[in-house]
Design a protein around this motif. Sequence first.
Motif, PDB file in Angstrom:
ATOM      1  N   ASP A  11       7.395  -2.468 -11.090  1.00 52.58           N
ATOM      2  CA  ASP A  11       7.995  -2.412  -9.755  1.00 52.58           C
ATOM      3  C   ASP A  11       6.851  -2.608  -8.757  1.00 52.58           C
ATOM      4  O   ASP A  11       6.097  -1.676  -8.472  1.00 52.58           O
ATOM      5  N   VAL A  12       6.715  -3.814  -8.237  1.00 54.47           N
ATOM      6  CA  VAL A  12       5.552  -4.164  -7.423  1.00 54.47           C
ATOM      7  C   VAL A  12       5.426  -3.282  -6.182  1.00 54.47           C
ATOM      8  O   VAL A  12       4.318  -2.907  -5.792  1.00 54.47           O
ATOM      9  N   VAL A  13       6.529  -2.917  -5.559  1.00 55.10           N
ATOM     10  CA  VAL A  13       6.462  -2.084  -4.351  1.00 55.10           C
ATOM     11  C   VAL A  13       5.926  -0.693  -4.703  1.00 55.10           C
ATOM     12  O   VAL A  13       5.012  -0.178  -4.050  1.00 55.10           O
ATOM     13  N   ARG A  14       6.467  -0.096  -5.764  1.00 57.21           N
ATOM     14  CA  ARG A  14       6.002   1.224  -6.198  1.00 57.21           C
ATOM     15  C   ARG A  14       4.527   1.180  -6.590  1.00 57.21           C
ATOM     16  O   ARG A  14       3.747   2.052  -6.214  1.00 57.21           O
ATOM     17  N   VAL A  15       4.133   0.158  -7.324  1.00 57.89           N
ATOM     18  CA  VAL A  15       2.750   0.038  -7.781  1.00 57.89           C
ATOM     19  C   VAL A  15       1.805  -0.123  -6.594  1.00 57.89           C
ATOM     20  O   VAL A  15       0.771   0.544  -6.516  1.00 57.89           O
ATOM     21  N   ARG A  16       2.138  -0.999  -5.656  1.00 55.45           N
ATOM     22  CA  ARG A  16       1.276  -1.207  -4.471  1.00 55.45           C
ATOM     23  C   ARG A  16       1.138   0.078  -3.648  1.00 55.45           C
ATOM     24  O   ARG A  16       0.045   0.405  -3.201  1.00 55.45           O
ATOM     25  N   LEU A  17       2.246   0.801  -3.439  1.00 51.28           N
ATOM     26  CA  LEU A  17       2.184   2.045  -2.669  1.00 51.28           C
ATOM     27  C   LEU A  17       1.320   3.091  -3.369  1.00 51.28           C
ATOM     28  O   LEU A  17       0.483   3.741  -2.744  1.00 51.28           O
ATOM     29  N   ARG A  18       1.521   3.249  -4.671  1.00 52.87           N
ATOM     30  CA  ARG A  18       0.738   4.236  -5.408  1.00 52.87           C
ATOM     31  C   ARG A  18      -0.733   3.846  -5.465  1.00 52.87           C
ATOM     32  O   ARG A  18      -1.614   4.697  -5.354  1.00 52.87           O
ATOM     33  N   GLN A  47      -7.016   1.712 -12.394  1.00 57.55           N
ATOM     34  CA  GLN A  47      -7.158   0.577 -13.301  1.00 57.55           C
ATOM     35  C   GLN A  47      -5.802   0.181 -13.889  1.00 57.55           C
ATOM     36  O   GLN A  47      -5.513  -1.006 -14.032  1.00 57.55           O
ATOM     37  N   TRP A  48      -4.972   1.150 -14.228  1.00 57.32           N
ATOM     38  CA  TRP A  48      -3.661   0.854 -14.782  1.00 57.32           C
ATOM     39  C   TRP A  48      -2.800   0.132 -13.748  1.00 57.32           C
ATOM     40  O   TRP A  48      -2.157  -0.874 -14.058  1.00 57.32           O
ATOM     41  N   LEU A  49      -2.786   0.622 -12.519  1.00 58.43           N
ATOM     42  CA  LEU A  49      -1.984   0.000 -11.464  1.00 58.43           C
ATOM     43  C   LEU A  49      -2.461  -1.434 -11.190  1.00 58.43           C
ATOM     44  O   LEU A  49      -1.648  -2.347 -11.025  1.00 58.43           O
ATOM     45  N   ALA A  50      -3.781  -1.631 -11.163  1.00 62.00           N
ATOM     46  CA  ALA A  50      -4.324  -2.985 -10.947  1.00 62.00           C
ATOM     47  C   ALA A  50      -3.936  -3.907 -12.099  1.00 62.00           C
ATOM     48  O   ALA A  50      -3.628  -5.086 -11.890  1.00 62.00           O
ATOM     49  N   THR A  51      -3.922  -3.385 -13.330  1.00 62.05           N
ATOM     50  CA  THR A  51      -3.532  -4.185 -14.493  1.00 62.05           C
ATOM     51  C   THR A  51      -2.056  -4.556 -14.417  1.00 62.05           C
ATOM     52  O   THR A  51      -1.673  -5.685 -14.750  1.00 62.05           O
TER      53      THR A  51
END
Length: 185
Positions: free
Chosen positions: A90-97, A125-129
Motif C-alpha cells: 500500500d504505497v500511501v501507507r508505506v510513504r506515510l510510515r 529499510q523494509w519500507l524502502a524495499t
Amino acid sequence: MADTILLEIVTPTGVALREQVTDVTAPSVAGEFGVLPGHLPLLAALRTGLVTYHQNGQEHRLAVHHGFVEVADDTALLLTERFAVKDDVDVVRVRLRLKEVDTELDHWQGDLTDPRRRALIEEEQWLATELELIGDPPPPMVREDTRFLAEHAEAPPVDEMVEASQPDESLTDHKKPGSPFPDPK
C-alpha cells in the motif's frame, strides 16, 4: 543435472512461497548473489532487499527482510522475518510510515546502539524495499543496518598488512630455470 531449482521462502507464519524456478538472485550481507541449478552448497545471511527469480520465461520480484538462505541439492531455502509481493504494498501507507520513521531517526537523541534505533533502521529499510518493489523510488538516504557488523571492529596491525602485501615466493615460478618471467632486480 536438473534445469530448475526449488525456491522456498519461509516466514514465522509458514511457507510464503514454494516454486520451481530457473534461477534466483537474492541480497546477502556480502552483496547480491545468484543461484542456478547445480549450485554448490551455500549458507549466507540475507539482508533486506529484493529477490528476483525466473519461471517459464517470466521475471518475478518480491521483497524479503533479513534472515538466512541455504542452497543445497537444487533447493534455495530463504528463512526471513517478512515477505511481500507487489500486490501487498500500500504505497500511501508505506510513504506515510517511512516519513514518520525518518523523522524519528533524524531527531534521534539516544544511544546509537539502542535496540529501538536499530529497529527503526530495519523498518526504514523494509519500507524502502517495499517502495522499490513497486517501482516507486525510495528516498535517497536509507540508513545502514548494523546487525551483522562487528561492534568493535579494528583494522589489522600495520605489520600484518605489510607482511600480507609481500608476494609469497613459494607461489611464483619466476625463479625456475626457463621461466618466461623476467628476473626481478
